[in-house]
Design a protein around this motif. Structure first.
Motif, PDB file in Angstrom:
ATOM      1  N   VAL B 148     -51.754 107.205 -10.981  1.00  0.00           N
ATOM      2  CA  VAL B 148     -52.826 106.191 -10.948  1.00  0.00           C
ATOM      3  C   VAL B 148     -54.151 106.831 -11.354  1.00  0.00           C
ATOM      4  CG1 VAL B 148     -54.091 104.544  -9.518  1.00  0.00           C
ATOM      5  CG2 VAL B 148     -51.621 104.785  -9.243  1.00  0.00           C
ATOM      6  N   ASP B 149     -54.460 107.977 -10.758  1.00  0.00           N
ATOM      7  CA  ASP B 149     -55.702 108.642 -11.151  1.00  0.00           C
ATOM      8  C   ASP B 149     -55.599 109.221 -12.556  1.00  0.00           C
ATOM      9  OD1 ASP B 149     -57.702 108.618  -8.788  1.00  0.00           O
ATOM     10  OD2 ASP B 149     -55.785 109.049  -7.862  1.00  0.00           O
ATOM     11  N   GLY B 150     -54.390 109.594 -12.947  1.00  0.00           N
ATOM     12  CA  GLY B 150     -54.185 110.071 -14.319  1.00  0.00           C
ATOM     13  C   GLY B 150     -54.500 108.971 -15.323  1.00  0.00           C
ATOM     14  N   ALA B 151     -54.022 107.757 -15.021  1.00  0.00           N
ATOM     15  CA  ALA B 151     -54.327 106.614 -15.883  1.00  0.00           C
ATOM     16  C   ALA B 151     -55.828 106.322 -15.852  1.00  0.00           C
ATOM     17  CB  ALA B 151     -53.532 105.386 -15.423  1.00  0.00           C
ATOM     18  N   ALA B 152     -56.407 106.478 -14.669  1.00  0.00           N
ATOM     19  CA  ALA B 152     -57.845 106.242 -14.521  1.00  0.00           C
ATOM     20  C   ALA B 152     -58.642 107.174 -15.426  1.00  0.00           C
ATOM     21  CB  ALA B 152     -58.250 106.451 -13.063  1.00  0.00           C
ATOM     22  N   ASP B 243     -53.767 101.761 -27.179  1.00  0.00           N
ATOM     23  CA  ASP B 243     -53.958 103.166 -27.560  1.00  0.00           C
ATOM     24  C   ASP B 243     -54.105 104.053 -26.324  1.00  0.00           C
ATOM     25  OD1 ASP B 243     -53.760 102.437 -30.160  1.00  0.00           O
ATOM     26  OD2 ASP B 243     -55.892 102.647 -30.651  1.00  0.00           O
ATOM     27  N   LEU B 244     -54.832 103.546 -25.314  1.00  0.00           N
ATOM     28  CA  LEU B 244     -54.993 104.315 -24.077  1.00  0.00           C
ATOM     29  C   LEU B 244     -53.648 104.476 -23.370  1.00  0.00           C
ATOM     30  CD1 LEU B 244     -58.285 102.801 -22.636  1.00  0.00           C
ATOM     31  CD2 LEU B 244     -57.930 105.184 -23.281  1.00  0.00           C
ATOM     32  N   ARG B 245     -52.883 103.388 -23.370  1.00  0.00           N
ATOM     33  CA  ARG B 245     -51.565 103.410 -22.716  1.00  0.00           C
ATOM     34  C   ARG B 245     -50.666 104.455 -23.377  1.00  0.00           C
ATOM     35  NH1 ARG B 245     -50.878  98.309 -20.907  1.00  0.00           N
ATOM     36  NH2 ARG B 245     -51.157  97.571 -23.026  1.00  0.00           N
ATOM     37  N   GLN B 246     -50.698 104.460 -24.717  1.00  0.00           N
ATOM     38  CA  GLN B 246     -49.882 105.421 -25.463  1.00  0.00           C
ATOM     39  C   GLN B 246     -50.314 106.860 -25.145  1.00  0.00           C
ATOM     40  OE1 GLN B 246     -47.253 104.522 -27.981  1.00  0.00           O
ATOM     41  NE2 GLN B 246     -46.833 106.563 -27.208  1.00  0.00           N
ATOM     42  N   LYS B 247     -51.616 107.059 -25.093  1.00  0.00           N
ATOM     43  CA  LYS B 247     -52.149 108.399 -24.782  1.00  0.00           C
ATOM     44  C   LYS B 247     -51.653 108.873 -23.423  1.00  0.00           C
ATOM     45  CE  LYS B 247     -56.476 110.046 -25.274  1.00  0.00           C
ATOM     46  NZ  LYS B 247     -57.813 110.320 -25.741  1.00  0.00           N
ATOM     47  N   PHE B 248     -51.686 107.936 -22.466  1.00  0.00           N
ATOM     48  CA  PHE B 248     -51.260 108.245 -21.102  1.00  0.00           C
ATOM     49  C   PHE B 248     -49.778 108.618 -21.073  1.00  0.00           C
ATOM     50  CE2 PHE B 248     -49.394 106.525 -17.098  1.00  0.00           C
ATOM     51  CZ  PHE B 248     -49.960 107.428 -16.216  1.00  0.00           C
TER      52      PHE B 248
END
Lengths: 98, 335
Positions: B148-152, B243-248
């Motif tokens: 969760v914090d990683g996604a944040a 794009d953020l989702r893919q990066k994560f």
């Protein structure tokens, strides 16, 4: 839901000196009932990781700010006074650092 | 923590379409500054829709930090050691601090703290739906830190370059602290993975329950994000949801391998041609259902938050009474 929380707690601007010898720098704001509480809260909110050795809190209403509409009038006149900068002057290389 | 809510409509967004009647030279100056990747400060003229978008996004972000204290707060009294307890208290305190930085940033746009709290407590305002899921065991606390914090972090780092100065500055502060949150979570899981078979199973179970919900945190697919394009145009949003989702995902897969857990997606595999991991379908129906208030913990979270606020009323009253008394005393002495 009635939340008469903070409307009567004034806003304070927080300035933190990160280390002895440096200036206090604005780092944010918070609501507090009085100056002492503002200091306590500023310590908890802004210096949890030794970010500071000294804190100032100032009531936000005490700050007088320049108007952004006056930006041109206030600051542009300095733009054509390049002779106020040391790089305006050419000094022979042989003089060395000056 | 952070909000996925960049694109989540709520009450405050309803008047978004309002057309400003400001002189066009102000609007032109604003647009020019945005085009030059400049920053907007509180006193600068800005279009009403820009202001409203920011108020909605920053306040939802702040609410997410505050509500985000609850799922982990549940575990402070049950942390497995004094060390983990101290770490968790520090993390939860950070989340409270992040909420305060963000509320302050939103207030510079002319909204009051009371208005924002009222929005949260009445259910009108949204917060990140990830916090409407329960934390069932200690491994959940580690997984929240790691995923969760990683996604944040993925989402918040680009926000440090947001066009609105106070928001960007708040995010710089938040991001500095967020790295500790992710690392402590990952490390807590590493310790569990070195433990018993049962402990390893707890970690895997927590990952299974949280993985898809973390992917949904980045918000709906770009094609279904009506506000995204305008947010990008205004420099409020810098990188798209997908794009953020893919990066994560790309960053997390190798971390899962080191940890020794599998990610619960049979379609997750490296795509050489794209240079990214492919992944399966996110359950958006479930996401929206939770956003709409029907997740497993929506009611409990809100009730806990409102109760905490009401229980603290006497403290706020007392502080104010004390301040008033001190002021009166000072006046009397001066007279």
């Amino acid at each position: 839901m009635n939340t008469p929380a903070l409307k009567d707690w004034p806003l304070w601007e927080v300035f933190v000196r990160s280390k002895q010898g440096l200036e206090h720098k604005h780092c944010g704001s918070l609501h507090a009932a009085d100056a002492a509480q503002a200091l306590h809260m500023a310590r908890d909110v802004y210096t949890r990781r030794q970010e500071g050795v000294s804190i100032w809190v100032v009531p936000s209403v005490a700050i007088t700010a320049s108007n952004p509409d006056d930006k041109g009038e206030l600051f542009d006149p300095a733009a054509d006074k390049i002779y106020r900068h040391p790089t305006f002057y050419e000094i022979p290389e042989e003089v060395g650092h000056m | 923590m952070y909000t996925q809510a960049m694109d989540i409509p709520d009450e405050s967004g309803k008047k978004l379409a309002a057309v400003s009647n400001a002189p066009s030279d102000q609007e032109a100056a604003f647009e020019a500054r945005i085009d030059a990747d400049g920053r907007i400060e509180p006193q600068d003229w800005m279009p009403e829709a820009y202001r409203k978008t920011l108020v909605r996004q920053i306040s939802q972000h702040a609410h997410s930090e505050i509500v985000g204290m609850l799922p982990e707060g549940n575990w402070i009294s049950r942390a497995p050691s004094l060390k983990r307890k101290a770490i968790l208290i520090a993390k939860v305190q950070d989340e409270g601090g992040h909420g305060l930085y963000l509320y302050s940033a939103a207030e510079t746009l002319g909204t009051s703290r009371d208005q924002m709290l009222e929005g949260l407590h009445s259910g009108k305002a949204k917060y990140s739906s990830i916090f409407n899921y329960p934390t069932l065991n200690w491994a959940d606390v580690g997984v929240i830190g790691w995923l969760v914090d990683g996604a944040a972090i993925m989402n918040q780092v680009p926000l440090c370059r947001c066009s609105y100065g106070p928001y960007a500055r708040a995010m710089v502060r938040v991001c500095k602290e967020e790295s500790f949150h992710q690392r402590q979570g990952y490390e807590a899981l590493l310790v569990m993975m070195k433990g018993t078979e049962e402990q390893r199973a707890m970690v895997q179970d927590a990952v299974n329950r949280y993985w898809w919900k973390c992917l949904a945190m980045f918000g709906p697919p770009d094609a279904d994000s009506p506000h995204s394009a305008q947010g990008m145009r205004w420099g409020i949003k810098r990188i798209s949801n997908d794009d953020l989702r893919q990066k994560f995902i790309d960053a997390t897969v190798p971390q899962a391998k080191v940890l020794g857990v599998t990610l619960p997606d049979p379609e997750l595999k490296w795509n050489e041609a794209r240079g990214h991991y492919d992944y399966g379908q996110i359950d958006w129906a479930e996401f929206w259902n939770t956003v709409e208030g029907n997740g497993p913990c929506n009611k409990e979270r809100l009730a806990t938050r409102v109760k905490a606020h009401n229980d603290g009323q006497w403290v706020r009253d007392a502080a104010q009474a004390y301040a008033r008394k001190q002021k009166e005393r000072a006046l009397k002495e001066a007279a």
